[in-house]
Design a protein around this motif. Structure first.
Motif, mmCIF file in Angstrom:
data_model
loop_
_atom_site.group_PDB
_atom_site.id
_atom_site.type_symbol
_atom_site.label_atom_id
_atom_site.label_comp_id
_atom_site.label_asym_id
_atom_site.label_seq_id
_atom_site.Cartn_x
_atom_site.Cartn_y
_atom_site.Cartn_z
ATOM 1 N N LEU A 52 0.867 -1.167 0.000
ATOM 2 C CA LEU A 52 0.000 0.000 0.000
ATOM 3 C C LEU A 52 0.901 1.212 0.000
ATOM 4 O O LEU A 52 1.440 1.597 1.025
ATOM 5 C CB LEU A 52 -0.858 -0.035 1.264
ATOM 6 C CG LEU A 52 -1.971 0.977 1.384
ATOM 7 C CD1 LEU A 52 -2.962 0.820 0.260
ATOM 8 C CD2 LEU A 52 -2.657 0.787 2.713
ATOM 9 N N ILE A 54 0.292 4.145 -1.929
ATOM 10 C CA ILE A 54 -0.289 5.410 -2.351
ATOM 11 C C ILE A 54 -1.132 5.957 -1.202
ATOM 12 O O ILE A 54 -1.947 5.235 -0.640
ATOM 13 C CB ILE A 54 -1.140 5.207 -3.623
ATOM 14 C CG1 ILE A 54 -0.281 4.555 -4.706
ATOM 15 C CG2 ILE A 54 -1.712 6.514 -4.114
ATOM 16 C CD1 ILE A 54 -1.060 4.037 -5.878
ATOM 17 N N PRO A 55 -0.904 7.205 -0.828
ATOM 18 C CA PRO A 55 -1.610 7.729 0.340
ATOM 19 C C PRO A 55 -3.130 7.586 0.233
ATOM 20 O O PRO A 55 -3.801 7.331 1.212
ATOM 21 C CB PRO A 55 -1.228 9.205 0.361
ATOM 22 C CG PRO A 55 0.003 9.303 -0.436
ATOM 23 C CD PRO A 55 -0.016 8.188 -1.440
ATOM 24 N N ASN A 84 0.322 -2.386 4.532
ATOM 25 C CA ASN A 84 1.324 -1.343 4.444
ATOM 26 C C ASN A 84 2.683 -1.976 4.714
ATOM 27 O O ASN A 84 3.107 -2.132 5.849
ATOM 28 C CB ASN A 84 1.005 -0.243 5.459
ATOM 29 C CG ASN A 84 1.922 0.950 5.304
ATOM 30 O OD1 ASN A 84 2.986 0.853 4.686
ATOM 31 N ND2 ASN A 84 1.513 2.080 5.862
ATOM 32 N N THR A 86 5.564 -0.980 4.455
ATOM 33 C CA THR A 86 6.659 -0.208 5.061
ATOM 34 C C THR A 86 6.659 -0.407 6.583
ATOM 35 O O THR A 86 7.544 0.072 7.266
ATOM 36 C CB THR A 86 6.562 1.306 4.732
ATOM 37 O OG1 THR A 86 5.368 1.827 5.313
ATOM 38 C CG2 THR A 86 6.530 1.542 3.230
ATOM 39 N N VAL A 87 5.645 -1.118 7.064
ATOM 40 C CA VAL A 87 5.532 -1.376 8.504
ATOM 41 C C VAL A 87 5.927 -2.834 8.790
ATOM 42 O O VAL A 87 5.314 -3.764 8.255
ATOM 43 C CB VAL A 87 4.074 -1.124 8.974
ATOM 44 C CG1 VAL A 87 3.922 -1.411 10.461
ATOM 45 C CG2 VAL A 87 3.648 0.298 8.638
HETATM 46 C C1 LIG Z 1 2.398 3.295 5.851
HETATM 47 O O1 LIG Z 1 3.220 3.385 6.987
HETATM 48 C C2 LIG Z 1 4.094 4.488 6.989
HETATM 49 C C3 LIG Z 1 5.056 4.325 8.162
HETATM 50 O O2 LIG Z 1 4.373 4.138 9.348
HETATM 51 C C4 LIG Z 1 3.285 5.768 7.043
HETATM 52 O O3 LIG Z 1 4.135 6.889 7.032
HETATM 53 C C5 LIG Z 1 2.362 5.795 5.816
HETATM 54 O O4 LIG Z 1 1.522 6.910 5.887
HETATM 55 C C6 LIG Z 1 1.520 4.533 5.759
HETATM 56 N N1 LIG Z 1 0.820 4.536 4.463
HETATM 57 C C7 LIG Z 1 -0.494 4.314 4.366
HETATM 58 C C8 LIG Z 1 -1.032 4.400 2.996
HETATM 59 O O5 LIG Z 1 -1.183 4.059 5.320
#
Ligand SMILES: *[C@@H]1O[C@H](CO)[C@@H](O)[C@H](O)[C@H]1NC(C)=O
Ligand SMILES: *[C@@H]1O[C@H](CO)[C@@H](O)[C@H](O)[C@H]1NC(C)=O
Length: 429
Positions: A52, A54-55, A84, A86-87
């Motif tokens: 995920l 894309i904001p 997500n 990145t987590v």
């Molecule tokens: C995904 O996680 C990162 C790090 O915590 C955060 O900055 C980002 O907004 C998250 N992205 C979404 C789409 O939730």
């Protein structure tokens, strides 16, 4: 009968992971599901957590996935999740099997930011760090095969030698290429990871609107429609742009996993390991804590994957334009020098394509004003590419046999027809 595997496919929804899902659980013919043609049965699973990135969630869901993919997601052996990645916790939980199911066996890593206009920090966060977290978790869980798909973000040496082996050192192109390559080093540095790197050419195929080949096909159709030659800024020298069909990206990714699983990393390194040399700024090693030191020798099994067409800018341009009834030509030296000097040449060049395409989708019967396809070429699509890879190793070592060895009219027809069937491509005849 040997136990069938469970697999996880990470990311790549916008690139080639849909083709892998379609290969693993073919949509044609209901009976295939439980037959041996599919490596999965309803009791086995492909788990599909998508990055995920894309904001806006709405934008993600509305991004193009093609008419076939929803049918694959509906299969009982496929589970799709947005996570997500990145987590770290989201990455870890992606590996948890459902109640009563065995742990996952294979991981296919299609993650990575493919847009060339993204900054270095975005590349570090969403290409390198994401893949490294998935790799670390895969090693911890003793995943039997981890196949990383590496895009052709390289320039191969322009020597008289036609193609380049895996042992040759290629130069990453742009910020994106540098960090995609760095990702390979980060993964290679995870000793217990059963990593195989599959380094592909410019991939194309049905339901794939990503990439320079798809872009060339859409623009070629506009010139065919306008009955004008399509012209390139790059002189007709030896500009190899080796290609590969998405069905082969899928087939080879699977073949690499099957090859790796019984071997393990150490034996696989012994059979097919290659140096993954440092191609970054040494100062970055201190800034990005996940980066292996520049002087660390890193080795990982690596296979090139390109078709047998020896595609070049000229040959691909000729296949596409002749399919649409026009020709592929080159701007004169003076014209192309002038175009390259102008900062806004991308917009100038596109003005022509985009207005032609708009006319086509408006005149189409029926009109298709909301098609996900576009004749806009970004700066990367318009720039010169030199990618010539040798595919001998994957054939010899893995025993992979190409399913779609030639980029030809049939290949162009296949994808245009499928886009016509789903209502994405203008029907003008
Ligand atoms: C995904 O996680 C990162 C790090 O915590 C955060 O900055 C980002 O907004 C998250 N992205 C979404 C789409 O939730
Ligand atoms: C990249 O990741 C770092 C560390 O998690 C975070 O502080 C930063 O805001 C991220 N930047 C972007 C542009 O995503």
């Amino acid at each position: 009968m040997p136990k069938k595997p469970n697999a996880i496919i990470f990311g790549g929804l916008n690139t080639f992971s849909r083709a892998l899902a379609a290969f693993l659980v073919p949509v044609q013919g209901d009976s295939l599901v439980s037959s041996t043609n599919s490596p999965f049965t309803p009791q086995q699973r492909i788990h599909f957590p998508n990055l995920l990135r894309i904001p806006s969630l709405t934008r993600l869901i509305s991004s193009y996935i093609g008419a076939e993919f929803p049918k694959i997601l509906a299969r009982p052996e496929v589970e799709y999740k947005q996570a997500n990645l990145t987590v770290a916790a989201a990455v870890a939980s992606s590996f948890d099997p459902p109640e009563g199911q065995d742990p996952y066996d294979y991981v296919f890593d299609f993650t990575g930011e493919v847009r060339h206009d993204r900054t270095e920090i975005i590349q570090i966060n969403t290409t390198c760090k994401v893949a490294r977290m998935i790799g670390l978790e895969a090693a911890k869980r003793k995943i039997k095969a981890y196949v990383r798909v590496q895009q052709p973000f390289y320039q191969t040496p322009s020597s008289t030698k036609a193609t380049h082996d895996e042992s040759e050192d290629l130069t990453p192109v742009d910020t994106l290429g540098i960090w995609w390559h760095e990702t390979l080093r980060m993964l290679a540095a995870i000793e217990d990871l059963n990593l195989v790197i599959l380094r592909i050419g410019f991939a194309y195929g049905p339901y794939t609107n990503f990439g320079i080949v798809a872009s060339g096909i859409m623009v070629g159709s506009v010139y065919g429609y306008l009955k004008k030659p399509m012209k390139s800024m790059w002189s007709p020298g030896n500009n190899p742009n080796n290609t590969i069909h998405v069905d082969d990206v899928a087939g080879a990714a699977w073949a690499c996993a099957e090859w790796m699983a019984p071997l393990g990393r150490a034996s696989a390194n012994a059979k097919a390991g290659e140096d993954v040399p440092f191609h970054n700024d040494k100062k970055k090693v201190k800034e990005v804590e996940e980066m292996p030191s520049h002087d660390l020798k890193l080795v990982a099994p690596l296979f090139n994957l390109v078709d047998e067409s020896n595609s070049t800018l000229l040959s691909t341009g000729q296949v596409v334009t002749s399919y649409f009834g026009t020709t592929f030509e080159f701007f004169s030296f003076v014209e192309s020098t002038f175009l390259k000097l102008q900062d806004d040449n991308v917009e100038d060049i596109n003005e022509h394509h985009v207005s032609g395409w708009t006319e086509m989708i408006t005149k189409s019967k029926p009109p298709i004003p909301n098609t996900p396809l576009s004749a806009y070429m970004d700066k990367y699509a318009l720039s010169k590419h030199v990618v010539a890879l040798n595919n001998r190793k994957i054939k010899d070592v893995v025993g992979y046999k190409l399913k779609r060895p030639q980029f030809n009219h049939e290949a162009v027809k296949e994808l245009v027809d499928k886009w016509k069937d789903e209502g994405s491509w203008p029907i003008l005849d």
